[in-house]
Design an enzyme around this catalytic site. Sequence first.
Site, short mmCIF file in Angstrom:
data_model
loop_
_atom_site.label_atom_id
_atom_site.label_comp_id
_atom_site.label_asym_id
_atom_site.label_seq_id
_atom_site.Cartn_x
_atom_site.Cartn_y
_atom_site.Cartn_z
N SER A 1 0.38 -0.75 -0.35
CA SER A 1 0.22 -0.15 -0.01
C SER A 1 1.02 1.11 0.15
CB SER A 1 -1.35 -0.32 1.18
OG SER A 1 -1.70 0.76 1.12
N ASP B 1 -8.37 -4.28 -6.50
CA ASP B 1 -8.03 -3.90 -5.80
C ASP B 1 -7.93 -2.62 -5.90
OD1 ASP B 1 -6.84 -1.93 -3.49
OD2 ASP B 1 -5.16 -2.83 -4.10
N HIS C 1 -7.17 -5.55 -1.53
CA HIS C 1 -6.34 -5.10 -1.33
C HIS C 1 -4.65 -5.58 -0.31
CE1 HIS C 1 -3.56 -1.13 -1.07
NE2 HIS C 1 -4.05 -1.05 0.24
#
Length: 683
Positions: free
Chosen positions: A542, A628, A660
Amino acid sequence: MKNLFYALLLGMAVSESSAQSKQQMTPELLWKLGRLGSENITADGKSFIYSVTHYNMAEAKGENMLYRIPAAGGQAVAITKEPGSRQIIKVEPDGNVIYFFEDHLWRMDQNGEHVTKLTTQPLADADNVQLSPDGKKIMFTREVLVVKVQGKDRYPDLPKSNAYVFTDLNYRHWDTWEDGKFSHVFVADYDNGKITNEQDIMANEPYDTPQKPSGGAEDLIFSPDGKSVIYVCKKKFGKAYAQSTNTNLYQYDLTSGVTRNLTDGMNGYDNNPAFNKTGEKLAWLSMKEDGYEADKNDIVLMDVKSGNKVNVTAQWDETVSSFKFSEDGNRIFFVAVKDGTEQLFQIDLRLRVAPGSPQAIRQITHGQWDVNSIAAQKGNTVYVHRTDMNHAAELYAVNTANGAMTQVTRINNDIYDGLAMSRVDARHIKTTDNKDMLAWVIYPPDFDPAKKYPTLLYCQGGPQSALSQFYSFRWNFQLIAAQGYIVIAPNRRGMPGHGVEWNRAISGDWGGQPMKDYLSAIDDISKEPFVNKNRLGCVGASYGGYSVYMLAGIHNKRFKTFIAHDGLFDLKSWYGTTEELWFANKDIGGNYWDKDNKTAQRSYDKFNPSNYIDKWDTPIMIVQGGKDYRVAIEQGLEAFQAAQLKGIKSKLLYLPDENHWVTKPQNALVWQREFFNWLKETL
């Protein structure tokens, strides 16, 4: 002094021998650990009913069982005979357990015997089921079609159409395309197993309760007198929804049918409502700034009769994770990050101090662990979930007078007893602007300071999530260290637990000081003689993946390999495909076409990893989830394609059904095996 030196060497040798005789953590062993779930204390305070999930790797699914254990600790007893996702509704005063399972309410005793189906008809597609305090009302959530988005809904004569038609934003969220259905709160009469007069209290509104994707039963509660319902909702739609974090608490009167906004004028996140036992006080978590999902989280206390509100943590320089009223209503226990750990605190509401004063706040626990959540309180004991970097969550009892902790559950002791543990040290590092930065250093279980080890810089996501003593089943430091790597995990700018200013400092400065903090951390640990300076790697997901991409262009030959998972590679294309636009607007400054916005233009220019691709020269592994929508697929594909065209050794791990995160057990094992295979190849 010489004798002391030899004693230390002997101690290290004994420790190393002991570690080598025990089993090392592996990906397969990690997935055998049981995972503590929800828990309920019995009315007499003598026992806990709790859930544990074990994963069946062959079937690629979790199997949930319920257990009972004395609150003082002892032997756990399984009270369900077959795995199943049972939602405990309440533990009755007589000790019987009411739970929701396969669309029905059931009752059983504490031994799992005398199982009785309570409802006469199924509660189809229901979730977050609750009973009112007097047992005469039932509340639940259910998906309701409100907006006709899909072709089959717009044109009933075309039932096999899979088309979507959108005229506004928020057309997808996290891992789901908007299908026109919204999660609504329902209330019905409940009498002797019969459910009647079912009512959607949100009418035909295009809004969700709970909040997606992570909200749950905590987003809707009955008042203690059973006369009203409080629910959390962001009553915005389309572009307004995508650019706002303004959730409110709504009170629905069950007699009049009138809905009232309790937090009107409070513009940030307001959630996690809870009453004290008498119903005289209502508290919740609250952020001030609309569009800032990592704002300081405070506890607001409201007098129900007068409506007066007080922020009871206003002057405290940290942010609250969760809270619970004491039984007598005189205290609020809460969990918050402090100096790289999560700890238990209390607010004494009886003290005569200024409202929101930190003088009313006392830290109860101190130690190298995380208190993740509060399960219950009885007398001078608070029960919490606790983890550290070597142990998954277990239930602990905390003495509120002195903070002493006693372990209650021992879900994974059969594995831990034969497992070599890692040493975890707190290391303090001077940053380039002369600040003191905490970093966690995790060593291999058989660490020998006379040897040299490959070392990994771990870059945390968020970007404003805590890097504390958490236990992850993917980014597991115990597992990484067990493969022979030292890990350094710095609490760089942007993390909670070091004051509000440190937490806020990352917004608008993604590629600035936080990158310098990362380089300070790897440079500092590299001074140690046991670190192999020629075998340094950098990994993260991320914002951590963004950090990997960014550092790949500015690391000046420090690292030998990189791994980026669902990272942001090109900020322009990311802004054009991400869904929660409030996040992008706050953290990188806004859109890319506003040339007068200096913060945004700096982000798209100076802090955009794709602008540094000409300086990439190091092997890189890229992981990308196909579902995602926060960091959409083009980010990973663009980065991989650039690396390939530049002739850089690179690998793409594509997970088409993952979002994600990596949630499917067999995919998680593939992720971990490929992760370590890449490190073996390149480091």
